[in-house]
Design a protein around this motif. Structure first.
Motif, short mmCIF file in Angstrom:
data_model
loop_
_atom_site.label_atom_id
_atom_site.label_comp_id
_atom_site.label_asym_id
_atom_site.label_seq_id
_atom_site.Cartn_x
_atom_site.Cartn_y
_atom_site.Cartn_z
N ILE A 1 0.81 -1.22 0.00
CA ILE A 1 0.00 0.00 0.00
C ILE A 1 0.84 1.27 0.00
N HIS A 2 2.04 1.23 0.63
CA HIS A 2 2.86 2.44 0.64
C HIS A 2 4.08 2.30 -0.26
N SER A 3 3.91 1.55 -1.35
CA SER A 3 5.01 1.36 -2.30
C SER A 3 5.09 2.54 -3.27
N PRO A 4 6.28 2.79 -3.86
CA PRO A 4 6.41 3.84 -4.88
C PRO A 4 5.53 3.55 -6.10
N GLN A 5 5.37 2.26 -6.44
CA GLN A 5 4.54 1.89 -7.59
C GLN A 5 3.09 2.34 -7.39
#
Length: 344
Positions: free
Chosen positions: A308-312
């Protein structure tokens, strides 16, 4: 009478900014909120988020009239150019821009590629109406893209992220995506709403009639895509409030290739169709279908595979923030081109 963008859609960029701000404030001022959201998980799946993502995908897929598919091949020239633009030129253009602009940030690069592979199935109908396009053709192309997306998205990710970077000598990124995880997320976040949308249309049109389904039911469920999108953004930014200092420059990094993509893709599509003597109304339907992207799907897959808090996932959120104002501008350009290119 010229159709107008609905109030919710017209200010989508503002709503996204406000959702980001609310999430950041919650993350900073109420850190217990972040912990609570994180705790509502089964293994790597966050339950509130999963529900939100499925709800987000349902209305666009419930809108699609799959009974139109047999009509697809009546105009082979238009359908062929649409398939070429949507499934070859569009993904390749976004891949090139991702590599050119985000070569040193592979996570953002992957996020941008995921957007390029997710073809538009929702907002394109809005842009098409505003630009006075052919509604029947737009509906046909959306139905076709929906089917292609369900069965090809996992393969396209494997090809553009796992294979092409290595073949083109970009393997130093060490880019690799688990196709099993992608396939699972596509089946959950695209497959479930696709089946439910298909069944909704089939049974409700028989119980209440097609007119009721189109005018009443679709009108009721359509806003839930935006509500679920904003809910997802609040969750994401609640969990990544510590990134606030980096956000402005990151938004610009992602926005530049997206703006170039939208403008190039539309102009290329429009003038290719014009050279092929495709009438304006069909030209617009094909051009906007090729230009728009399914950010909901890109966000869902990014969150499911990378977190959920990924750069993607962050790239996916920035997508509609940029798309809405740019495509509103392209609608105006399209109407101008109609006047000066088609002399009507």
């Amino acid at each position: 009478m010229q159709p107008k963008l609905k109030f919710l859609d017209r200010f989508l960029t503002l709503w996204i900014f406000l959702a980001m701000f609310l999430g950041i404030v919650l993350g900073y001022l109420f850190p217990a909120t972040s912990n609570m959201i994180s705790s509502l998980s089964i293994r790597t799946t966050n339950i509130p988020l999963a529900i939100g993502l499925i709800i987000m995908m349902y209305p666009p897929l419930a809108k699609v009239d799959y009974s139109l598919l047999p009509m697809v091949f009546r105009d082979k020239k238009v359908i062929s150019i649409s398939l070429l633009l949507n499934w070859i030129i569009g993904p390749v253009l976004m891949f090139i821009l991702a590599v050119l602009f985000l070569r040193n940030e592979p996570d953002y690069m992957i996020g941008l590629i995921l957007i390029g592979l997710a073809r538009c199935i929702a907002m394109v109908l809005v842009w098409n109406d505003l630009a006075k396009g052919n509604r029947e053709y737009a509906a046909l192309l959306v139905a076709l893209n929906s089917i292609f997306q369900v069965f090809s998205y996992s393969f396209m990710i494997w090809l553009f992220i796992n294979i092409l970077p290595e073949k083109l000598g970009l393997a130093n990124f060490n880019v690799s995506v688990s196709i099993r995880e992608v396939t699972e997320s596509v089946l959950i976040y695209l497959g479930i709403p696709f089946i439910v949308g298909l069944l909704s249309r089939y049974f409700l049109t028989r119980l209440k009639g097609k007119e009721w389904y189109q005018r009443k039911f679709i009108a009721k469920i359509s806003p839930f895509t935006l509500y679920a999108l904003l809910f997802t953004i609040v969750l994401m930014f609640t969990l990544k409030g510590d990134k606030i200092v980096e956000l402005p420059m990151d938004v610009i990094k992602i926005a530049v290739p997206l703006i170039i993509y939208f403008v190039l893709m539309f102009m290329m599509s429009f003038f290719i169709n014009k050279l092929l003597n495709i009438p304006y109304d069909k030209n617009v339907s094909v051009a906007f279908t090729a230009t728009g992207n399914n950010f909901e799907l890109a966000i869902a897959v990014s969150i499911a595979v990378f977190g959920i808090h990924s750069p993607q996932a962050f790239v996916g959120v920035i997508g509609p923030l940029i798309e809405v104002p740019i495509l509103i501008l392209l609608v105006k350009i399209s109407l101008w081109l109609k006047k000066y290119s088609y002399k009507v």
